[in-house]
Design a protein around this motif. Structure first.
Motif, PDB file in Angstrom:
ATOM      1  N   TYR A  99      34.872 -21.246  34.518  1.00  0.00           N
ATOM      2  CA  TYR A  99      35.946 -22.222  34.748  1.00  0.00           C
ATOM      3  C   TYR A  99      36.039 -23.168  33.553  1.00  0.00           C
ATOM      4  N   ASP A 100      34.879 -23.563  33.047  1.00  0.00           N
ATOM      5  CA  ASP A 100      34.850 -24.442  31.876  1.00  0.00           C
ATOM      6  C   ASP A 100      35.432 -23.749  30.646  1.00  0.00           C
ATOM      7  N   VAL A 129      44.627  -9.097  28.414  1.00  0.00           N
ATOM      8  CA  VAL A 129      45.539 -10.065  29.025  1.00  0.00           C
ATOM      9  C   VAL A 129      45.025 -10.492  30.393  1.00  0.00           C
ATOM     10  N   LYS A 130      44.512  -9.561  31.172  1.00  0.00           N
ATOM     11  CA  LYS A 130      43.994  -9.899  32.510  1.00  0.00           C
ATOM     12  C   LYS A 130      42.798 -10.845  32.414  1.00  0.00           C
ATOM     13  N   ASP A 131      41.917 -10.603  31.435  1.00  0.00           N
ATOM     14  CA  ASP A 131      40.779 -11.511  31.242  1.00  0.00           C
ATOM     15  C   ASP A 131      41.255 -12.921  30.903  1.00  0.00           C
ATOM     16  N   LEU A 132      42.224 -13.001  30.010  1.00  0.00           N
ATOM     17  CA  LEU A 132      42.783 -14.306  29.646  1.00  0.00           C
ATOM     18  C   LEU A 132      43.460 -14.964  30.832  1.00  0.00           C
ATOM     19  N   GLU A 133      44.187 -14.168  31.602  1.00  0.00           N
ATOM     20  CA  GLU A 133      44.895 -14.701  32.760  1.00  0.00           C
ATOM     21  C   GLU A 133      43.924 -15.346  33.736  1.00  0.00           C
ATOM     22  N   PHE A 134      42.814 -14.680  34.031  1.00  0.00           N
ATOM     23  CA  PHE A 134      41.807 -15.250  34.926  1.00  0.00           C
ATOM     24  C   PHE A 134      41.311 -16.592  34.391  1.00  0.00           C
ATOM     25  N   LEU A 135      40.985 -16.624  33.099  1.00  0.00           N
ATOM     26  CA  LEU A 135      40.456 -17.848  32.510  1.00  0.00           C
ATOM     27  C   LEU A 135      41.485 -18.978  32.526  1.00  0.00           C
ATOM     28  N   ILE A 136      42.746 -18.653  32.276  1.00  0.00           N
ATOM     29  CA  ILE A 136      43.797 -19.677  32.276  1.00  0.00           C
ATOM     30  C   ILE A 136      43.992 -20.235  33.688  1.00  0.00           C
ATOM     31  N   TYR A 148      40.582 -25.896  37.705  1.00  0.00           N
ATOM     32  CA  TYR A 148      39.343 -26.663  37.722  1.00  0.00           C
ATOM     33  C   TYR A 148      39.177 -27.619  36.551  1.00  0.00           C
ATOM     34  N   GLY A 149      39.980 -27.462  35.505  1.00  0.00           N
ATOM     35  CA  GLY A 149      39.866 -28.346  34.352  1.00  0.00           C
ATOM     36  C   GLY A 149      40.613 -29.640  34.579  1.00  0.00           C
ATOM     37  N   ASP A 150      40.323 -30.612  33.766  1.00  0.00           N
ATOM     38  CA  ASP A 150      40.973 -31.915  33.869  1.00  0.00           C
ATOM     39  C   ASP A 150      42.171 -31.956  32.922  1.00  0.00           C
ATOM     40  N   ASN A 151      43.162 -31.083  33.171  1.00  0.00           N
ATOM     41  CA  ASN A 151      44.365 -31.023  32.346  1.00  0.00           C
ATOM     42  C   ASN A 151      45.341 -32.099  32.813  1.00  0.00           C
ATOM     43  N   ASN A 152      44.930 -33.313  32.651  1.00  0.00           N
ATOM     44  CA  ASN A 152      45.665 -34.463  33.176  1.00  0.00           C
ATOM     45  C   ASN A 152      46.482 -35.117  32.062  1.00  0.00           C
ATOM     46  N   TYR A 153      47.271 -34.321  31.344  1.00  0.00           N
ATOM     47  CA  TYR A 153      47.996 -34.841  30.190  1.00  0.00           C
ATOM     48  C   TYR A 153      49.215 -35.663  30.559  1.00  0.00           C
ATOM     49  N   ASP A 154      49.741 -35.467  31.752  1.00  0.00           N
ATOM     50  CA  ASP A 154      50.948 -36.195  32.136  1.00  0.00           C
ATOM     51  C   ASP A 154      50.636 -37.418  32.992  1.00  0.00           C
ATOM     52  N   GLY A 155      49.361 -37.734  33.152  1.00  0.00           N
ATOM     53  CA  GLY A 155      48.969 -38.909  33.908  1.00  0.00           C
ATOM     54  C   GLY A 155      48.895 -38.689  35.408  1.00  0.00           C
ATOM     55  N   LYS A 156      49.233 -37.480  35.868  1.00  0.00           N
ATOM     56  CA  LYS A 156      49.188 -37.170  37.292  1.00  0.00           C
ATOM     57  C   LYS A 156      48.036 -36.210  37.574  1.00  0.00           C
ATOM     58  N   MET A 157      47.357 -36.417  38.652  1.00  0.00           N
ATOM     59  CA  MET A 157      46.256 -35.537  39.041  1.00  0.00           C
ATOM     60  C   MET A 157      46.755 -34.521  40.069  1.00  0.00           C
TER      61      MET A 157
END
Length: 129
Positions: free
Chosen positions: A59-60, A89-96, A102-111
């Motif tokens: 996940y990390d 592509v499938k391996d990348l898709e799973f990781l994305i 699970y990542g803290d992709n909080n770039y827009d200020g919303k959780m």
């Protein structure tokens, strides 16, 4: 320098992945991140194949990849992976998916719940064609 790095050029390495890697593995991961950000050929593929230990470590790793997509831009990333074989592509898709969930992709200020189809619609279309 004898310490592992948890941030590489503002790309965060998640705790689980960090604590379960050796100093050598951390340095390898750092290079893969930097090479990916520098748009070096095959760097994303090498990053995709980096040993993450399974479970939360993967996940990390997915979180690292989503941070890189945000930084490089979706258009570039789609172009980069458009000629990959289905397994890659499938391996990348799973990781994305894992990185967005699970990542803290909080770039827009919303959780809120980050979904591939909303965050990266072009990438979603490529992965689901």
């Amino acid at each position: 320098m004898g310490c592992k790095e948890d941030t590489v050029n503002d790309v965060v390495i998640g705790h689980t992945l960090l604590v379960h890697q050796t100093l050598k593995e951390n340095r390898e991961l750092k290079e893969l991140i930097l090479n990916s950000l520098n748009k070096e050929e095959n760097a994303i593929l090498d990053l995709k194949d980096f040993w993450c230990g399974g479970g939360a470590g993967c996940y990390d790793l997915g979180y690292i990849i989503t941070q890189i997509i945000y930084r490089l831009g979706e258009d570039y990333f789609v172009e980069l992976i458009s000629n990959l074989c289905e397994d890659q592509v499938k391996d990348l898709e799973f990781l994305i998916y894992a990185g967005l969930e699970y990542g803290d992709n909080n770039y827009d200020g919303k959780m809120d719940d980050k979904r591939l189809e909303n965050e990266f619609p072009k990438l979603y279309n490529l992965l689901n064609k």
